[in-house]
Scaffold this active site. Structure first.
Site, PDB file in Angstrom:
ATOM      1  N   ASP A  62      -9.188  -4.370  38.361  1.00 22.28           N
ATOM      2  CA  ASP A  62     -10.552  -4.877  38.146  1.00 22.28           C
ATOM      3  C   ASP A  62     -10.509  -6.365  37.802  1.00 22.28           C
ATOM      4  OD1 ASP A  62     -11.496  -2.266  38.480  1.00 22.28           O
ATOM      5  OD2 ASP A  62     -11.538  -1.866  36.327  1.00 22.28           O
ATOM      6  N   ASP A  82     -18.273   6.255  37.892  1.00 26.55           N
ATOM      7  CA  ASP A  82     -18.536   7.588  37.364  1.00 26.55           C
ATOM      8  C   ASP A  82     -19.136   7.408  35.976  1.00 26.55           C
ATOM      9  OD1 ASP A  82     -18.603  10.150  36.399  1.00 26.55           O
ATOM     10  OD2 ASP A  82     -16.422  10.447  36.454  1.00 26.55           O
ATOM     11  N   ASP A  92     -12.879  -3.870  30.829  1.00 25.41           N
ATOM     12  CA  ASP A  92     -12.596  -4.553  32.100  1.00 25.41           C
ATOM     13  C   ASP A  92     -13.704  -4.301  33.117  1.00 25.41           C
ATOM     14  OD1 ASP A  92     -10.186  -5.385  31.023  1.00 25.41           O
ATOM     15  OD2 ASP A  92      -9.041  -3.743  31.921  1.00 25.41           O
TER      16      ASP A  92
END
Length: 141
Positions: A62, A82, A92
């Site tokens: 990320d 999710d 992050d």
């Protein structure tokens, strides 16, 4: 205009992002694709598309994508999140979302948003990236 597109998915959303990439590989094939860890491998295997793979999200993927955003080297982020499962690297994730907002990078966090973005990409609606950020087509590789 060729765009740099990041594709990220949490574990429970990987299948959905792979199916999305399969459905729209006719659009995605004309762009440079970047993805985190396993997501990138799964997209490449399912579609045959070339995907530059970064580390997995929890291992810094990320942040690697975030660095590209901060350097004006990313044009769109498709991040199938999710929201119902706690993520160990949540800070992050939030930093990546914040960078998209700071640098006005289109960010879709679910299938519905990604569908709108991919159709806009197909129509050329994102060509403003060239105008707003002074990019020339040959600079986006």
């Amino acid at each position: 205009m060729k765009m740099n597109i990041a594709m990220i998915a949490h574990d429970k959303k990987k299948d959905e992002l792979v199916q999305f990439a399969m459905a729209y590989q006719h659009v995605l094939k004309d762009h440079c694709l970047y993805a985190t860890g396993t997501t990138g491998t799964r997209i490449a295997e399912a579609t045959g598309l070339s995907v530059h793979r970064f580390q997995s999200g929890p291992l810094g993927g990320d942040q690697q994508i975030g660095a590209m955003i901060a350097e004006n080297e990313m044009d769109m982020v498709l991040f199938f999140r999710d929201p119902l499962t706690a993520q160990p690297h949540e800070p992050d994730i939030m930093a990546l979302i914040r960078l998209c907002d700071v640098y006005a990078i289109p960010l879709a966090t679910n299938l519905g948003g990604a569908e709108i973005f991919i159709h806009g990409l197909e129509r050329g609606d994102l060509n403003w990236r060239k105008l707003v950020h002074g990019k020339e087509e040959d600079q986006i590789d």
